[in-house]
Design a protein around this motif. Structure first.
Motif, PDB file in Angstrom:
ATOM      1  N   GLN A  91       0.832  -1.198   0.000  1.00  0.00           N
ATOM      2  CA  GLN A  91       0.000   0.000   0.000  1.00  0.00           C
ATOM      3  C   GLN A  91       0.868   1.251   0.000  1.00  0.00           C
ATOM      4  OE1 GLN A  91      -2.728   0.227   3.290  1.00  0.00           O
ATOM      5  NE2 GLN A  91      -3.848   1.962   2.422  1.00  0.00           N
ATOM      6  N   GLU A  92       1.914   1.253   0.806  1.00  0.00           N
ATOM      7  CA  GLU A  92       2.834   2.388   0.851  1.00  0.00           C
ATOM      8  C   GLU A  92       3.536   2.566  -0.493  1.00  0.00           C
ATOM      9  OE1 GLU A  92       5.335   5.469   1.579  1.00  0.00           O
ATOM     10  OE2 GLU A  92       3.668   4.851   2.885  1.00  0.00           O
ATOM     11  N   LEU A  93       3.886   1.460  -1.138  1.00  0.00           N
ATOM     12  CA  LEU A  93       4.618   1.512  -2.411  1.00  0.00           C
ATOM     13  C   LEU A  93       3.696   1.693  -3.613  1.00  0.00           C
ATOM     14  CD1 LEU A  93       7.167  -1.408  -1.816  1.00  0.00           C
ATOM     15  CD2 LEU A  93       7.661   1.044  -1.795  1.00  0.00           C
ATOM     16  N   GLN A  94       2.392   1.809  -3.370  1.00  0.00           N
ATOM     17  CA  GLN A  94       1.411   1.946  -4.451  1.00  0.00           C
ATOM     18  C   GLN A  94       1.499   0.757  -5.414  1.00  0.00           C
ATOM     19  OE1 GLN A  94       1.467   5.900  -6.255  1.00  0.00           O
ATOM     20  NE2 GLN A  94       2.426   6.738  -4.409  1.00  0.00           N
ATOM     21  N   ASP A  95       1.517  -0.435  -4.815  1.00  0.00           N
ATOM     22  CA  ASP A  95       1.648  -1.670  -5.586  1.00  0.00           C
ATOM     23  C   ASP A  95       0.555  -2.644  -5.146  1.00  0.00           C
ATOM     24  OD1 ASP A  95       2.846  -3.375  -7.472  1.00  0.00           O
ATOM     25  OD2 ASP A  95       4.038  -4.356  -5.911  1.00  0.00           O
ATOM     26  N   ALA A  96      -0.705  -2.166  -5.229  1.00  0.00           N
ATOM     27  CA  ALA A  96      -1.824  -2.931  -4.681  1.00  0.00           C
ATOM     28  C   ALA A  96      -2.286  -4.069  -5.582  1.00  0.00           C
ATOM     29  CB  ALA A  96      -2.999  -1.995  -4.404  1.00  0.00           C
ATOM     30  N   GLY A  97      -1.792  -4.143  -6.793  1.00  0.00           N
ATOM     31  CA  GLY A  97      -2.175  -5.239  -7.682  1.00  0.00           C
ATOM     32  C   GLY A  97      -3.323  -4.851  -8.600  1.00  0.00           C
ATOM     33  N   PRO A  98      -3.898  -5.812  -9.305  1.00  0.00           N
ATOM     34  CA  PRO A  98      -3.688  -7.271  -9.165  1.00  0.00           C
ATOM     35  C   PRO A  98      -2.364  -7.765  -9.757  1.00  0.00           C
ATOM     36  CG  PRO A  98      -5.224  -6.847 -10.943  1.00  0.00           C
ATOM     37  CD  PRO A  98      -4.950  -5.521 -10.314  1.00  0.00           C
ATOM     38  N   SER A  99      -1.753  -6.972 -10.628  1.00  0.00           N
ATOM     39  CA  SER A  99      -0.444  -7.344 -11.159  1.00  0.00           C
ATOM     40  C   SER A  99       0.618  -6.593 -10.366  1.00  0.00           C
ATOM     41  CB  SER A  99      -0.365  -6.966 -12.651  1.00  0.00           C
ATOM     42  OG  SER A  99       0.898  -7.289 -13.181  1.00  0.00           O
ATOM     43  N   TYR A 100       1.454  -7.342  -9.648  1.00  0.00           N
ATOM     44  CA  TYR A 100       2.407  -6.724  -8.734  1.00  0.00           C
ATOM     45  C   TYR A 100       3.729  -6.396  -9.420  1.00  0.00           C
ATOM     46  CZ  TYR A 100      -0.673  -8.289  -4.948  1.00  0.00           C
ATOM     47  OH  TYR A 100      -1.734  -8.499  -4.132  1.00  0.00           O
ATOM     48  N   LEU A 101       4.289  -5.254  -9.025  1.00  0.00           N
ATOM     49  CA  LEU A 101       5.616  -4.880  -9.494  1.00  0.00           C
ATOM     50  C   LEU A 101       6.690  -5.656  -8.732  1.00  0.00           C
ATOM     51  CD1 LEU A 101       7.483  -3.082 -11.191  1.00  0.00           C
ATOM     52  CD2 LEU A 101       7.234  -1.306  -9.438  1.00  0.00           C
ATOM     53  N   TRP A 102       6.489  -5.776  -7.421  1.00  0.00           N
ATOM     54  CA  TRP A 102       7.427  -6.519  -6.578  1.00  0.00           C
ATOM     55  C   TRP A 102       6.835  -7.891  -6.251  1.00  0.00           C
ATOM     56  CZ3 TRP A 102       6.717  -1.228  -5.763  1.00  0.00           C
ATOM     57  CH2 TRP A 102       7.871  -0.439  -5.864  1.00  0.00           C
ATOM     58  N   ALA A 103       7.562  -8.938  -6.532  1.00  0.00           N
ATOM     59  CA  ALA A 103       7.100 -10.289  -6.223  1.00  0.00           C
ATOM     60  C   ALA A 103       7.038 -10.493  -4.714  1.00  0.00           C
ATOM     61  CB  ALA A 103       8.031 -11.320  -6.851  1.00  0.00           C
ATOM     62  N   ASP A 104       6.146 -11.370  -4.283  1.00  0.00           N
ATOM     63  CA  ASP A 104       6.023 -11.659  -2.849  1.00  0.00           C
ATOM     64  C   ASP A 104       7.361 -12.120  -2.273  1.00  0.00           C
ATOM     65  OD1 ASP A 104       3.405 -10.972  -2.377  1.00  0.00           O
ATOM     66  OD2 ASP A 104       2.603 -12.982  -2.717  1.00  0.00           O
ATOM     67  N   GLY A 105       8.046 -13.019  -2.991  1.00  0.00           N
ATOM     68  CA  GLY A 105       9.315 -13.534  -2.486  1.00  0.00           C
ATOM     69  C   GLY A 105      10.350 -12.441  -2.288  1.00  0.00           C
ATOM     70  N   LEU A 106      10.328 -11.436  -3.164  1.00  0.00           N
ATOM     71  CA  LEU A 106      11.275 -10.333  -3.045  1.00  0.00           C
ATOM     72  C   LEU A 106      11.004  -9.520  -1.793  1.00  0.00           C
ATOM     73  CD1 LEU A 106      13.653  -8.986  -4.569  1.00  0.00           C
ATOM     74  CD2 LEU A 106      11.957  -7.489  -5.658  1.00  0.00           C
ATOM     75  N   LEU A 107       9.753  -9.167  -1.553  1.00  0.00           N
ATOM     76  CA  LEU A 107       9.400  -8.381  -0.363  1.00  0.00           C
ATOM     77  C   LEU A 107       9.610  -9.190   0.916  1.00  0.00           C
ATOM     78  CD1 LEU A 107       6.204  -6.416  -1.474  1.00  0.00           C
ATOM     79  CD2 LEU A 107       8.587  -5.657  -1.410  1.00  0.00           C
ATOM     80  N   GLN A 108       9.318 -10.492   0.851  1.00  0.00           N
ATOM     81  CA  GLN A 108       9.552 -11.336   2.025  1.00  0.00           C
ATOM     82  C   GLN A 108      11.038 -11.382   2.375  1.00  0.00           C
ATOM     83  OE1 GLN A 108       7.750 -14.968   0.708  1.00  0.00           O
ATOM     84  NE2 GLN A 108       5.661 -14.170   0.906  1.00  0.00           N
ATOM     85  N   ASN A 164      16.925  -1.040 -11.410  1.00  0.00           N
ATOM     86  CA  ASN A 164      16.494  -1.896 -12.502  1.00  0.00           C
ATOM     87  C   ASN A 164      15.647  -1.186 -13.548  1.00  0.00           C
ATOM     88  OD1 ASN A 164      17.196  -4.952 -11.929  1.00  0.00           O
ATOM     89  ND2 ASN A 164      16.741  -3.996  -9.963  1.00  0.00           N
ATOM     90  N   ARG A 165      15.380   0.076 -13.340  1.00  0.00           N
ATOM     91  CA  ARG A 165      14.627   0.834 -14.333  1.00  0.00           C
ATOM     92  C   ARG A 165      15.560   1.814 -15.035  1.00  0.00           C
ATOM     93  NH1 ARG A 165       8.330   2.217 -12.934  1.00  0.00           N
ATOM     94  NH2 ARG A 165       7.591   0.108 -13.356  1.00  0.00           N
ATOM     95  N   ALA A 166      15.984   1.428 -16.210  1.00  0.00           N
ATOM     96  CA  ALA A 166      16.841   2.262 -17.063  1.00  0.00           C
ATOM     97  C   ALA A 166      18.123   2.673 -16.348  1.00  0.00           C
ATOM     98  CB  ALA A 166      16.077   3.492 -17.542  1.00  0.00           C
ATOM     99  N   LYS A 167      18.610   1.791 -15.430  1.00  0.00           N
ATOM    100  CA  LYS A 167      19.883   2.026 -14.756  1.00  0.00           C
ATOM    101  C   LYS A 167      19.957   3.427 -14.149  1.00  0.00           C
ATOM    102  CE  LYS A 167      21.629  -2.009 -15.543  1.00  0.00           C
ATOM    103  NZ  LYS A 167      21.876  -2.963 -14.440  1.00  0.00           N
ATOM    104  N   GLY A 168      18.974   3.734 -13.318  1.00  0.00           N
ATOM    105  CA  GLY A 168      19.014   5.011 -12.611  1.00  0.00           C
ATOM    106  C   GLY A 168      18.204   6.102 -13.264  1.00  0.00           C
ATOM    107  N   ALA A 169      17.162   5.711 -14.015  1.00  0.00           N
ATOM    108  CA  ALA A 169      16.318   6.716 -14.667  1.00  0.00           C
ATOM    109  C   ALA A 169      15.479   7.491 -13.671  1.00  0.00           C
ATOM    110  CB  ALA A 169      15.405   6.029 -15.680  1.00  0.00           C
TER     111      ALA A 169
END
Length: 220
Positions: free
Chosen positions: A13-30, A178-183
Motif C-alpha cells: 500500500q505504501e509503495l502503491q503496488d496494490a495489484g492485481p499485477s504486482y511490481l514486486w514479487a512476494d518472495g522479493l518483499l519477504q 532496474n529501471r533504465a539504470k538510474g532513470a
C-alpha cells in the motif's frame, strides 16, 4: 500481532503496488522483511533476560541457541549472586586465592563473552564461582525471522514502522537500479533516499523513547 502477510500488504500500500499485477514479487518483499529484521537486530536490538545454573568452581557457561541468540551488541549486564552486578573485563588476569567475599584484592571478579561456532557463545568468569545458584544475564539479542505468511512479526507494533521504512527503502532501491539504470523513481513514489531519511528518523525517535532496546522478553 501483525503477520508477515499483513505487513507485506501494508508495504504494498505504501509503495502503491496494490495489484492485481504486482511490481514486486512476494518472495522479493519477504526477503526484504528478513533483511530489515536483521538490520534492526543491529540498529535497534531487543533486550532479553535469561538464567544460567551456576556451578561452584566453574568458570565457563555455554549459551546455546535454545537459550538466547546474542547480537553483536553483546551483554548489558550479568548478576551473580542475585543483586550483585559483575562487570565486564579481561578474564585472563587472575590472582591466586581470590574469593567473591573478599575485598581489596588486586583483581575483582568479572566476565567476558567468548564467541564460539555458529551463534554459540560462552560466558566466562575470571574466577570459578564459589557457590551454586542462578546467574542472571541481560543481553541484546536478535529478531526471529518469519517462516510463513501466517507467522507473527517478532517486534512490537510501535517498531513496525521502522521495519516498514527499511523494507520500502530496499524495494525502491531495487526499482531505481532496474529501471533504465538510474532513470529515477516514477512520479508519485518516494525515492530510496526518502525512505532512508524516514528510517533514520524513526530509529532516532525509538531510541529516544526506549533507549537502545525495543522489547524485553524473559527466557527461562
Amino acid at each position: 500481532m501483525t503477520t508477515r502477510a499483513q505487513f507485506v500488504a501494508a508495504v504494498r500500500q505504501e509503495l502503491q503496488d496494490a495489484g492485481p499485477s504486482y511490481l514486486w514479487a512476494d518472495g522479493l518483499l519477504q526477503g526484504y522483511v528478513n533483511d530489515g529484521l536483521n538490520a534492526l537486530s543491529l540498529d535497534l536490538p531487543p533486550t532479553k533476560e535469561f538464567t544460567l545454573a551456576a556451578v561452584a568452581g566453574q568458570r565457563d557457561y555455554v549459551i546455546g541457541l535454545a537459550t538466547c541468540v546474542i547480537s553483536p551488541r553483546g551483554v548489558r549486564w550479568v548478576q551473580f549472586p542475585a543483586g550483585k552486578i559483575v562487570l565486564q573485563g579481561d578474564t585472563s588476569q587472575q590472582s591466586d586465592g581470590f574469593f567473591l567475599s573478599g575485598s581489596g584484592q588486586p583483581f575483582e571478579q568479572c566476565y567476558e563473552l567468548i564467541e564460539g561456532l555458529g551463534d554459540t557463545q560462552t560466558l566466562r568468569f575470571r574466577y570459578g564461582l564459589t557457590q551454586s545458584g542462578t546467574i542472571l544475564v541481560r543481553a541484546y539479542t536478535t529478531y526471529a525471522l518469519p517462516v510463513a505468511d501466517s507467522s507473527n512479526l517478532d517486534l512490537s507494533v510501535s517498531d513496525e514502522i521502522v521495519l516498514r521504512w527499511a523494507v520500502c527503502r530496499m524495494a525502491t532501491l531495487w526499482l531505481e537500479q532496474n529501471r533504465a539504470k538510474g532513470a529515477g523513481t516514477p512520479p508519485g513514489r518516494r525515492s530510496s533516499a526518502e525512505y532512508e531519511r524516514l528510517y533514520q528518523m524513526a530509529l532516532t525517535s525509538r531510541r529516544a523513547a526506549l533507549g537502545i532496546k525495543s522489547s524485553v522478553v524473559t527466557v527461562g
